[in-house]
Scaffold this motif. Structure first.
Motif, short mmCIF file in Angstrom:
data_model
loop_
_atom_site.label_atom_id
_atom_site.label_comp_id
_atom_site.label_asym_id
_atom_site.label_seq_id
_atom_site.Cartn_x
_atom_site.Cartn_y
_atom_site.Cartn_z
N VAL A 14 12.78 -7.23 -0.12
CA VAL A 14 12.40 -5.86 -0.54
C VAL A 14 12.24 -4.93 0.67
N SER A 15 12.48 -5.47 1.88
CA SER A 15 12.22 -4.69 3.09
C SER A 15 13.15 -3.47 3.25
N THR A 16 14.25 -3.43 2.47
CA THR A 16 15.13 -2.26 2.54
C THR A 16 14.50 -1.07 1.83
N LYS A 17 13.68 -1.36 0.79
CA LYS A 17 13.04 -0.28 0.02
C LYS A 17 11.61 -0.03 0.48
N MET A 18 10.96 -1.09 0.97
CA MET A 18 9.54 -1.00 1.29
C MET A 18 9.30 -1.42 2.74
N THR A 19 8.49 -0.66 3.45
CA THR A 19 8.26 -1.00 4.86
C THR A 19 6.90 -1.67 5.08
N ARG A 20 5.90 -1.29 4.28
CA ARG A 20 4.60 -1.94 4.43
C ARG A 20 3.71 -1.69 3.22
N ARG A 66 0.12 -12.06 -0.59
CA ARG A 66 0.58 -13.23 0.17
C ARG A 66 1.53 -14.07 -0.69
N LYS A 67 1.16 -14.22 -1.96
CA LYS A 67 1.98 -15.01 -2.88
C LYS A 67 3.34 -14.35 -3.11
N MET A 68 3.37 -13.02 -3.05
CA MET A 68 4.62 -12.29 -3.24
C MET A 68 5.49 -12.31 -1.98
N GLY A 69 4.98 -12.90 -0.91
CA GLY A 69 5.77 -13.03 0.31
C GLY A 69 5.40 -12.04 1.40
N PHE A 70 4.37 -11.24 1.18
CA PHE A 70 3.92 -10.29 2.21
C PHE A 70 3.20 -11.05 3.33
N HIS A 127 -10.58 -2.77 1.43
CA HIS A 127 -11.72 -3.41 0.78
C HIS A 127 -13.02 -2.73 1.19
N GLU A 128 -13.93 -2.63 0.25
CA GLU A 128 -15.29 -2.14 0.55
C GLU A 128 -16.25 -3.13 -0.12
N ASN A 129 -17.20 -3.62 0.65
CA ASN A 129 -18.12 -4.67 0.15
C ASN A 129 -17.35 -5.84 -0.45
N TYR A 130 -16.30 -6.25 0.22
CA TYR A 130 -15.46 -7.39 -0.17
C TYR A 130 -14.68 -7.17 -1.47
N LEU A 131 -14.65 -5.95 -1.96
CA LEU A 131 -13.91 -5.67 -3.20
C LEU A 131 -12.77 -4.69 -2.90
N PRO A 132 -11.60 -4.94 -3.48
CA PRO A 132 -10.48 -4.01 -3.25
C PRO A 132 -10.74 -2.66 -3.92
N ILE A 133 -10.53 -1.60 -3.18
CA ILE A 133 -10.73 -0.27 -3.78
C ILE A 133 -9.45 0.57 -3.75
N TYR A 134 -8.49 0.14 -2.92
CA TYR A 134 -7.27 0.94 -2.79
C TYR A 134 -6.12 0.06 -2.30
N MET A 135 -4.96 0.29 -2.87
CA MET A 135 -3.76 -0.41 -2.40
C MET A 135 -2.61 0.58 -2.43
N ALA A 136 -1.76 0.55 -1.40
CA ALA A 136 -0.64 1.49 -1.35
C ALA A 136 0.61 0.80 -0.80
N PHE A 137 1.76 1.26 -1.25
CA PHE A 137 3.04 0.73 -0.79
C PHE A 137 3.84 1.88 -0.18
N TYR A 138 4.41 1.62 1.00
CA TYR A 138 5.14 2.67 1.72
C TYR A 138 6.62 2.29 1.85
N GLY A 139 7.48 3.33 1.76
CA GLY A 139 8.91 3.13 1.97
C GLY A 139 9.30 3.57 3.36
N LYS A 140 10.57 3.91 3.53
CA LYS A 140 11.06 4.36 4.84
C LYS A 140 10.40 5.69 5.22
N LYS A 141 10.27 5.91 6.52
CA LYS A 141 9.64 7.12 7.08
C LYS A 141 8.23 7.33 6.52
N GLU A 142 7.54 6.21 6.28
CA GLU A 142 6.14 6.26 5.81
C GLU A 142 5.99 7.03 4.49
N LYS A 143 7.06 7.05 3.69
CA LYS A 143 7.01 7.75 2.41
C LYS A 143 6.24 6.89 1.42
N LEU A 144 5.26 7.50 0.79
CA LEU A 144 4.41 6.78 -0.16
C LEU A 144 5.20 6.48 -1.44
#
Lengths: 293, 207
Positions: free
Chosen positions: B114-120, B88-92, B125-142
């Motif tokens: 950054v929306s030209t390079k990154m789409t989402r 959120r602080k980074m503007g997401f 979270h599991e039990n209120y703790l983050p377990i995984y984070m991912a960033f996707y580019g165009k065409k859902e490319k990881l």
């Protein structure tokens, strides 16, 4: 009697200890609030403390924290007042440099130089180098090149927290010295001959093209209405209504373009100087932060 | 805390051993690397970055928002930003939330710059703790994915002792970095030597 005196001493001791305890707790909590950027709440707590009733070092801590909170709020006049009240270490030198910086930022060069002069660096050569850099910065802000040159001779380039800023100041000095004094009268004359050329000379290339097009189109339309009236029944020349309308517009824009060109020279210079001044202030600020934080 | 970081790219592996220190006041993050070379990396919340070579007595400095210690995972865990890991602080902006197998999956839209390079971005979270984070580019490319696991409770804090990060490069290659944190200490248990370390005034500046 001895018992009564002892009892009063005991009460005084207890009261004194509890008040000291509470203020140290308040300061710890204030530090926590500041660490979490809760400056408004920190100011609220600090303002409740009566500094005149405190020991010097406690009063200095309160004033330092207030100065720091207002500084982070960018309320620099208040920040300057509180920082300038700090007289003892561990906060004295940091507060003194921030007092000076606040004054420089508020364009109070004379006060800033006085504050800087009053900072005693003792045997600390690194602080003496910082002091010299800040003096050089103020000289550049004042465009006092003679004073700057004297300070720049003492730039060592070997003290890492300020070495980059010393280089930057040398670059700003060169930029300011190279800055040509362009003539507003010449800009006006140029625009009188070729509309917009005065603005081009001042450095506003886009505006120059816009002025040339606007005045040019109006000029051509005015000439056309003079020689070739829109309606056959209308008179030729200056009695033609269309010519009067377009001619008036052309005159307004033509004179406006000349006047605007003379002003644009002054504005362009002010803009360029303001940009360099902002960079100077930034480079005065960063080493203070680097050394004291 | 101690850190052992192993990076693998194109068959080459680099192992870095370090101690990581964090001071809440000013968000000062100090990383004392002692292998393969002794280095001290200091960053703060203002993005001031210093890298000091202890043996050579040389220092390189930089300043940019990207260097801010507030971008580090330690800052997020110590300041209870684990609900959004600083996105959120980074503007997401939060796009949607769904629950699957007791896991809360949030999807985030990136800021415009950054929306030209990154789409989402996706955060799980599991039990209120983050377990995984991912960033996707165009065409859902990881572009990258990060796994947080081996959580250890230290005082009131839950801190992952292992973080594995996959960075997918445009040429089809990838970098895998596994960071193991251990011996997590807080408050009085911490040796303040490196947190209060003063870089010598005569350190030589290098680019």
């Amino acid at each position: 009697m001895k018992l009564v005196i002892f009892f009063f001493y005991f009460l005084f001791f207890i009261f004194n200890c509890s008040s000291q305890y509470s203020i140290s707790e308040e300061l710890k909590f204030t530090q926590y609030l500041i660490d979490n950027n809760q400056y408004r709440d920190a100011i609220f707590i600090l303002k409740k403390q009566n500094t005149s009733e405190q020991k010097t070092e406690v009063a200095d801590s309160i004033n330092y924290y207030l100065g720091w909170c207002y500084y982070n709020f960018k309320i620099l006049d208040s920040s300057e007042i509180y920082f300038s009240k700090v007289k003892t270490e561990p906060f004295y030198k940091k507060s003194a440099f921030y007092t000076m910086f606040n004054q420089a930022y508020q364009k109070k060069s004379v006060e800033a130089k006085t504050s800087l002069q009053n900072i005693s660096t003792g045997t600390d050569s690194s602080l003496a180098k910082l002091k010299n850099l800040e003096f050089a910065g103020i000289s550049l802000l004042e465009k006092d090149y003679q004073s700057y040159e004297a300070r720049a001779k003492n730039f060592s380039g070997n003290y890492f927290p300020i070495s980059q800023e010393e280089k930057n100041f040398s670059a700003y000095y060169s930029q300011l010295k190279k800055m040509k004094k362009k003539s507003p009268a010449l800009a006006g004359m140029m625009s009188a001959i070729i509309p917009g050329s005065g603005k081009f000379y001042a450095g506003y290339k886009g505006q120059a093209l816009a002025s040339l097009m606007m005045v040019g189109i109006l000029g051509i339309s005015t000439a056309e209405s003079y020689y070739r009236p829109f309606e056959r029944s209308e008179k030729k020349g200056y009695k033609n209504a269309e010519f009067i309308t377009l001619g008036s517009l052309f005159t307004i824009f033509y004179i406006g373009n000349i006047w605007g060109s003379t002003l644009s020279v002054k504005l362009a210079r002010e803009h360029a100087v303001r940009e360099i001044n902002d960079q100077i202030l930034f480079d005065m600020h960063i080493p203070i932060r680097r050394i004291f934080n | 805390m101690n850190l052992v970081s192993k990076s693998l790219q194109g068959g080459n592996s680099i192992t870095t051993k370090a101690e990581v220190y964090y001071k809440v006041s000013g968000s000062v993050l100090v990383t004392h690397i002692f292998s393969p070379v002794e280095m001290l990396v200091i960053t703060n919340d203002k993005g001031e970055f210093k890298m000091y070579n202890v043996k050579e007595n040389t220092i390189s400095q930089a300043q940019a928002a990207d260097f801010s210690s507030e971008n580090s995972f330690i800052h997020d865990f110590l300041n209870d930003n684990t609900n959004d890991m600083g996105l959120r602080k980074m503007g997401f902006q939060l796009q949607n939330t769904k629950v699957e197998d007791n896991m809360v999956i949030t999807s985030w839209l990136p800021p415009l710059d950054v929306s030209t390079k990154m789409t989402r971005a996706e955060l799980v979270h599991e039990n209120y703790l983050p377990i995984y984070m991912a960033f996707y580019g165009k065409k859902e490319k990881l572009l990258s994915k990060i796994f947080y696991y081996n959580y250890q409770k230290t005082g009131e804090l839950n801190i992952p002792q292992t973080i594995t990060e996959f960075q997918y490069l445009p040429n089809g290659d990838s970098t895998i970095t596994k960071r193991n944190y251990s011996d997590i200490k807080i408050n009085e248990q911490v040796d303040m030597k490196w947190l209060n370390y003063k870089i010598p005034d005569n350190a030589k500046t290098i680019k």
